[in-house]
Design an enzyme around this catalytic site. Structure first.
Site, short mmCIF file in Angstrom:
data_model
loop_
_atom_site.label_atom_id
_atom_site.label_comp_id
_atom_site.label_asym_id
_atom_site.label_seq_id
_atom_site.Cartn_x
_atom_site.Cartn_y
_atom_site.Cartn_z
CB SER A 118 -0.86 -0.01 1.26
OG SER A 118 -1.51 1.22 1.42
CE1 TYR A 142 -4.07 -2.02 5.19
CE2 TYR A 142 -3.47 0.18 4.47
CZ TYR A 142 -3.83 -1.11 4.17
OH TYR A 142 -3.95 -1.51 2.87
CE LYS A 146 -1.79 -4.55 3.44
NZ LYS A 146 -2.14 -5.73 2.66
N1 UFG Z 1 -13.37 10.83 2.69
C1 UFG Z 1 -14.34 11.76 3.00
N2 UFG Z 1 -15.55 11.30 3.45
C2 UFG Z 1 -15.83 9.98 3.60
C3 UFG Z 1 -14.84 9.02 3.26
C4 UFG Z 1 -13.60 9.49 2.82
O1 UFG Z 1 -14.13 12.96 2.91
O2 UFG Z 1 -16.94 9.63 4.03
C5 UFG Z 1 -12.07 11.30 2.21
C6 UFG Z 1 -10.91 10.82 3.06
O3 UFG Z 1 -10.71 11.70 4.13
C7 UFG Z 1 -9.77 10.81 2.05
C8 UFG Z 1 -10.46 10.50 0.72
O4 UFG Z 1 -11.85 10.76 0.94
O5 UFG Z 1 -9.24 12.08 1.96
C9 UFG Z 1 -10.29 9.06 0.32
O6 UFG Z 1 -10.63 8.24 1.43
P1 UFG Z 1 -10.82 6.67 1.35
O7 UFG Z 1 -11.28 6.22 2.69
O8 UFG Z 1 -11.65 6.34 0.18
O9 UFG Z 1 -9.36 6.10 1.05
P2 UFG Z 1 -7.97 6.45 1.80
O10 UFG Z 1 -7.34 7.60 1.12
O11 UFG Z 1 -8.17 6.53 3.26
O12 UFG Z 1 -7.10 5.17 1.47
C10 UFG Z 1 -6.17 4.79 2.40
C11 UFG Z 1 -4.83 4.54 1.71
C12 UFG Z 1 -4.81 3.21 1.06
C13 UFG Z 1 -5.30 2.18 1.98
C14 UFG Z 1 -6.67 2.51 2.42
C15 UFG Z 1 -7.17 1.46 3.36
O13 UFG Z 1 -4.57 5.54 0.78
O14 UFG Z 1 -3.48 2.88 0.73
O15 UFG Z 1 -6.66 3.72 3.10
O16 UFG Z 1 -8.55 1.52 3.49
F1 UFG Z 1 -5.27 0.97 1.39
#
Ligand code: UFG
Length: 333
Positions: A118, A142, A146
């Site tokens: 990741s 997490y 990894k």
């Molecule tokens: N977000 C919102 N509202 C929400 C959900 C997410 O604003 O309800 C924002 C988050 O704050 C983030 C973006 O949308 O800025 C993307 O969020 P995601 O939860 O879709 O994904 P992440 O960026 O958190 O992903 C991360 C890492 C990955 C990892 C994953 C694990 O980038 O490498 O978390 O779930 F695998």
């Protein structure tokens, strides 16, 4: 006889797409999943074995019975917030169970391994786009689980000659273009499926976590990569190892960043739904910008994402989301 590939976590989101592609490319996927997070209905290519990676004897038996040539390992917990609250769960599943799988492989001299790593292993980026030689300094358990496995793989190569490819995903998104597979987490925490659940009426609004980040519109920027392109990279990496290639680490992203607001806007255009968005506090542990450079795998393995645009990612996810609506009835869940 087709070469057999064990797909650990092959009933989950990314693993199921990989199993389908392996089947299409003439391999025999042997999906191993304990169905704690995965779905039996997603494991429909090749052979399915319900098993836990902690059960080393059973995994060893599967490796032998199916003459497994290589292992793709997708089985992991992947909620950053949960990993902070309950790190033991993450070290148990993501590290200890991976060790168990590797030991089973070692016992039967199975020596090719593809690992779902990741971008969370990099932590807060010093510069973007992030290349593979960027320091790896994860900021949550997490990401640390990894990174531990990446280190374990290097040590297993030195000591036992096991070759591996670690694939560091940026934000996996989208769904199988044929509509057969998609994202189905419980609970769902990822932005794109949540936004589309709002569009289909299953949720009242989307919360935007933080609007004061140092980004063009104040919301977090991410590099969304289509799940089918991730699956393709796994098959290329498998072929690389089968051809005698050396161990590698590769980033998998599109190299393009989209903000939370841009994702919501794209989903509004696609669905025609207003998708109410409420500004909320920052979510702990979210870096402002995560965008990857995937030049290395493009150059070395010829990986070229086929579904790179955010609109395509949203479209395929929307088709999947609508399939769920049909399954759940007109009012959604
Ligand atoms: N977000 C919102 N509202 C929400 C959900 C997410 O604003 O309800 C924002 C988050 O704050 C983030 C973006 O949308 O800025 C993307 O969020 P995601 O939860 O879709 O994904 P992440 O960026 O958190 O992903 C991360 C890492 C990955 C990892 C994953 C694990 O980038 O490498 O978390 O779930 F695998």
């Amino acid at each position: 006889m087709p070469e057999a590939v064990l797909v650990a976590g092959g009933a989950g989101y990314i693993g199921s797409h990989a199993a389908k592609l392996l089947h299409q490319r003439g391999f025999h996927p042997v999906v191993v999943d304990n169905l704690v997070c995965g779905h039996r209905s997603a494991a429909r290519w090749g052979t399915f074995v319900e098993a836990d990676l902690a059960d080393r004897d059973q995994i060893q038996a599967v490796l032998l019975e199916h003459r497994i040539r290589a292992v793709m390992h997708f089985a992991a917990h992947a909620y950053v917030g949960e990993s902070v609250r309950d790190p033991a769960k993450y070290y148990r599943n993501n590290v200890a169970n991976t060790l168990s799988l590797l030991e089973a492989m070692q016992a039967v001299e199975s020596d090719l391994f593809l690992f779902s790593s990741s971008c969370a292993t990099y932590g807060e980026p010093r510069e973007v786009p992030i290349a593979e030689d960027h320091p790896q300094s994860p900021i949550n358990p997490y990401g640390r689980t990894k990174l531990v496995v990446e280190g374990m793989l290097r040590d297993f190569e030195t000591a036992y000659g096991m070759r591996h490819v670690s694939l560091r995903y940026f934000n996996a998104a989208g769904a199988d273009p044929d509509g057969e597979l998609g994202e189905d987490h419980d609970p769902e925490t990822h932005l794109i499926p949540l936004v589309l659940e709002v569009a289909r009426g299953a949720r009242p609004h989307i919360a935007v976590f933080g609007t004061d980040y140092p980004t063009p519109d104040g919301t977090c920027v991410r590099d969304y990569i289509h799940v089918s392109d991730l699956a393709e990279a796994h098959v290329l990496a498998l072929e690389h190892l089968l051809a005698g290639g050396e161990s590698r680490s590769y980033n998998l992203g599109n190299g393009a960043g989209y903000s939370v607001r841009q994702v919501i806007e794209g989903a509004r255009r696609l669905t025609g739904h207003p998708i109410p968005a409420l500004e909320a506090r920052r979510r702990w542990g979210d870096p402002a910008t995560l965008v990857g450079s995937s030049e290395k795998i493009r150059r070395e393995l010829g990986w070229t994402p086929q579904l790179p645009g955010l609109d395509t990612i949203l479209e395929t996810a929307w088709r999947w989301e609508n399939g769920k609506r049909r399954a759940a009835g007109p009012l959604g869940r």
